[in-house]
Design a protein around this motif. Structure first.
Motif, PDB file in Angstrom:
ATOM      1  N   ARG A   1      -6.906   6.089   6.967  1.00 39.95           N
ATOM      2  CA  ARG A   1      -6.644   6.521   5.598  1.00 39.95           C
ATOM      3  C   ARG A   1      -6.118   7.954   5.619  1.00 39.95           C
ATOM      4  NH1 ARG A   1      -8.843   2.653   2.199  1.00 39.95           N
ATOM      5  NH2 ARG A   1     -10.796   1.650   2.826  1.00 39.95           N
ATOM      6  N   ARG A   2      -5.126   8.222   4.728  1.00 42.82           N
ATOM      7  CA  ARG A   2      -4.580   9.564   4.548  1.00 42.82           C
ATOM      8  C   ARG A   2      -4.199  10.233   5.865  1.00 42.82           C
ATOM      9  NH1 ARG A   2      -8.688   8.761   1.736  1.00 42.82           N
ATOM     10  NH2 ARG A   2     -10.002   9.907   3.178  1.00 42.82           N
TER      11      ARG A   2
ATOM     12  N   THR B   1       0.347   4.080  -4.964  1.00 42.97           N
ATOM     13  CA  THR B   1      -1.113   4.253  -4.993  1.00 42.97           C
ATOM     14  C   THR B   1      -1.486   5.416  -5.899  1.00 42.97           C
ATOM     15  OG1 THR B   1      -1.367   3.351  -2.762  1.00 42.97           O
ATOM     16  CG2 THR B   1      -3.149   4.747  -3.595  1.00 42.97           C
TER      17      THR B   1
ATOM     18  N   ASP C   1     -11.846   5.917  -2.160  1.00 39.84           N
ATOM     19  CA  ASP C   1     -11.116   4.982  -1.309  1.00 39.84           C
ATOM     20  C   ASP C   1     -11.565   3.539  -1.515  1.00 39.84           C
ATOM     21  OD1 ASP C   1      -9.631   7.025  -0.181  1.00 39.84           O
ATOM     22  OD2 ASP C   1     -10.969   7.266   1.539  1.00 39.84           O
TER      23      ASP C   1
ATOM     24  N   SER D   1       2.285   4.715  -0.726  1.00 37.22           N
ATOM     25  CA  SER D   1       1.516   5.909  -1.103  1.00 37.22           C
ATOM     26  C   SER D   1       1.875   6.409  -2.500  1.00 37.22           C
ATOM     27  CB  SER D   1       1.747   7.017  -0.072  1.00 37.22           C
ATOM     28  OG  SER D   1       3.123   7.342   0.022  1.00 37.22           O
TER      29      SER D   1
ATOM     30  N   SER E   1      -8.403  -2.376   1.657  1.00 35.75           N
ATOM     31  CA  SER E   1      -7.795  -2.317   2.982  1.00 35.75           C
ATOM     32  C   SER E   1      -6.857  -3.499   3.164  1.00 35.75           C
ATOM     33  CB  SER E   1      -8.867  -2.340   4.084  1.00 35.75           C
ATOM     34  OG  SER E   1      -9.791  -1.278   3.908  1.00 35.75           O
TER      35      SER E   1
ATOM     36  N   ASN F   1       0.833  -1.210   0.000  1.00 35.69           N
ATOM     37  CA  ASN F   1       0.000   0.000   0.000  1.00 35.69           C
ATOM     38  C   ASN F   1       0.864   1.256   0.000  1.00 35.69           C
ATOM     39  OD1 ASN F   1      -2.596   1.048  -0.185  1.00 35.69           O
ATOM     40  ND2 ASN F   1      -2.752   1.389   2.011  1.00 35.69           N
TER      41      ASN F   1
ATOM     42  N   THR G   1      -4.050  -0.615   7.379  1.00 36.58           N
ATOM     43  CA  THR G   1      -4.263   0.502   6.462  1.00 36.58           C
ATOM     44  C   THR G   1      -5.629   0.288   5.815  1.00 36.58           C
ATOM     45  OG1 THR G   1      -1.905   0.750   5.994  1.00 36.58           O
ATOM     46  CG2 THR G   1      -3.437   1.721   4.422  1.00 36.58           C
ATOM     47  N   GLY G   2      -6.488   1.300   5.876  1.00 38.94           N
ATOM     48  CA  GLY G   2      -7.847   1.139   5.376  1.00 38.94           C
ATOM     49  C   GLY G   2      -8.817   1.052   6.538  1.00 38.94           C
ATOM     50  N   GLU G   3      -9.778   0.146   6.442  1.00 40.68           N
ATOM     51  CA  GLU G   3     -10.799   0.029   7.488  1.00 40.68           C
ATOM     52  C   GLU G   3     -11.056  -1.431   7.813  1.00 40.68           C
ATOM     53  OE1 GLU G   3     -15.151   1.924   8.699  1.00 40.68           O
ATOM     54  OE2 GLU G   3     -14.576   1.844   6.576  1.00 40.68           O
TER      55      GLU G   3
ATOM     56  N   ASN H   1     -10.601   2.906  11.206  1.00 39.13           N
ATOM     57  CA  ASN H   1     -10.464   3.421   9.851  1.00 39.13           C
ATOM     58  C   ASN H   1      -9.184   4.242   9.798  1.00 39.13           C
ATOM     59  OD1 ASN H   1     -10.659   5.384   7.598  1.00 39.13           O
ATOM     60  ND2 ASN H   1     -12.657   4.469   7.270  1.00 39.13           N
TER      61      ASN H   1
END
Length: 351
Positions: free
Chosen positions: A213-214, A33, A287, A30, A157, A28, A176-178, A211
């Protein structure tokens, strides 16, 4: 031809063998991505090949059973490497077949077997293998962790952990993610720790949602108790059921009491919004579904939407937005352009 132009001619197998593609899917990364998101926006015809390649990479990266044949072979190679590096290694002893007739040989063989098993276990603890569990865009999937705990991952995720969870060690994962966690308590009260960016979430046995993210982390506690801590921070924040905590990098925790079911609707394959700005909704769609949404009217982004729609049929959401806000929504592949059907009225001149 630009170096990146080669990807326009790649098939699924080619993507799956590409190092940059692996960094995106497994780690993942960045930068990757951003690269692959832009690539898909510019080359929507590659969406099918990309998805096939993601599934192939993720299948190759699934966790293996502890002490599989390949794992034992790998551990033995490490043992031999370590043994060869020792000064003056003792030569191996050779026994006559007649030794098998001696009564004590069975006991000696058993002891040797125990020593070998112990060596393998020691090397397993000291040389863990990283494991990554992940979902693709638009996918939800439940995984069972080595201790019996469960995690339901939302779309796009992943979690990472090492395969050496012993009976006396804390259990740690990186998210990373949810994901929604249902943690199995242990008799010796081992902690379960979720690392989400700079936030560390410590639990014993409970259910909660994270969660990440970012560089923003949102934690919802459904049952039990958990504590949140920042790296290098002294005092943790203790949560009770219904607490929803938000953290943005460089700030402090913000806590509020909420209805957990609203934030956990995604577990039931639903998208639930309460006075949510269209800007936040569009970011969620980027996302979770890799949709690239643009609008020429920035005022659209500040409008609020309340409703619950199926997570696997976004046409229901788009129809609701289109009719409720008099919008024109045009979709081509993963690219969506949103415009107002009637131009916004001019503001009266001020004196």
């Amino acid at each position: 031809m630009e170096p990146t132009d080669k990807y326009k001619y790649y098939a699924a197998d080619d993507f799956a063998n590409d190092e940059k593609f692996w960094l995106w899917v497994v780690e993942n990364d960045s930068a990757q991505t951003t690269f692959w998101t832009n690539f898909l926006r510019e080359n929507p015809g590659k969406q099918v090949e990309i998805e096939k390649a993601r599934e192939l990479v993720l299948s190759l990266n699934q966790p293996q059973n502890n002490f599989s044949e390949a794992r034992v072979k790998q551990l033995w190679q490490r043992i031999e490497t370590t043994r060869a590096s020792l000064p003056n290694p003792e030569p191996a002893r050779v026994y006559s077949l007649n030794n098998y007739r001696r009564p004590w040989f069975a006991a000696a063989a058993m002891i040797t077997l125990l020593l070998v098993s112990g060596a393998l276990y020691w090397f397993w603890l000291k040389n863990p293998t990283p494991v990554t569990l992940a979902t693709t865009f638009g996918e939800r999937k439940e995984f069972r962790l080595p201790d019996g705990s469960k995690i339901l991952l939302n779309a796009n995720s992943n979690i990472r952990y090492y395969d050496n969870w012993g009976s006396d060690q804390d259990r740690e994962v990186w998210l990373t993610g949810e994901g929604f966690f249902s943690i199995q308590p242990k008799q010796n009260k081992q902690k379960f720790i979720v690392h989400a960016g700079k936030v560390n979430i410590k639990v014993l046995g409970t259910t909660f949602n994270v969660n990440h993210r970012r560089q923003a982390v949102k934690v919802l506690l459904q049952t039990g108790k958990i504590s949140l801590g920042l790296k290098n921070a002294e005092k943790p924040l203790l949560l009770k059921p219904g607490d929803f905590v938000t953290y943005h990098q460089g700030t402090t925790f913000t806590r509020e009491t909420v209805d957990p079911e609203h934030y956990l609707a995604w577990k039931n394959n639903l998208l639930s919004f309460k006075a949510e700005s269209l800007e936040n909704i569009f970011q969620l769609l980027r996302d979770n579904y890799n949709l690239q949404i643009t609008t020429e009217d920035l005022g659209i982004l500040q409008r609020k939407f309340t409703g619950t729609v199926p997570a696997d049929d976004l046409s229901v959401l788009f129809l609701g937005l289109q009719d409720g806000y008099n919008l024109n929504i045009k979709q081509e592949g993963n690219n969506i352009l949103i415009k107002s059907k009637t131009p916004a009225p001019d503001l009266p001149a001020t004196k």
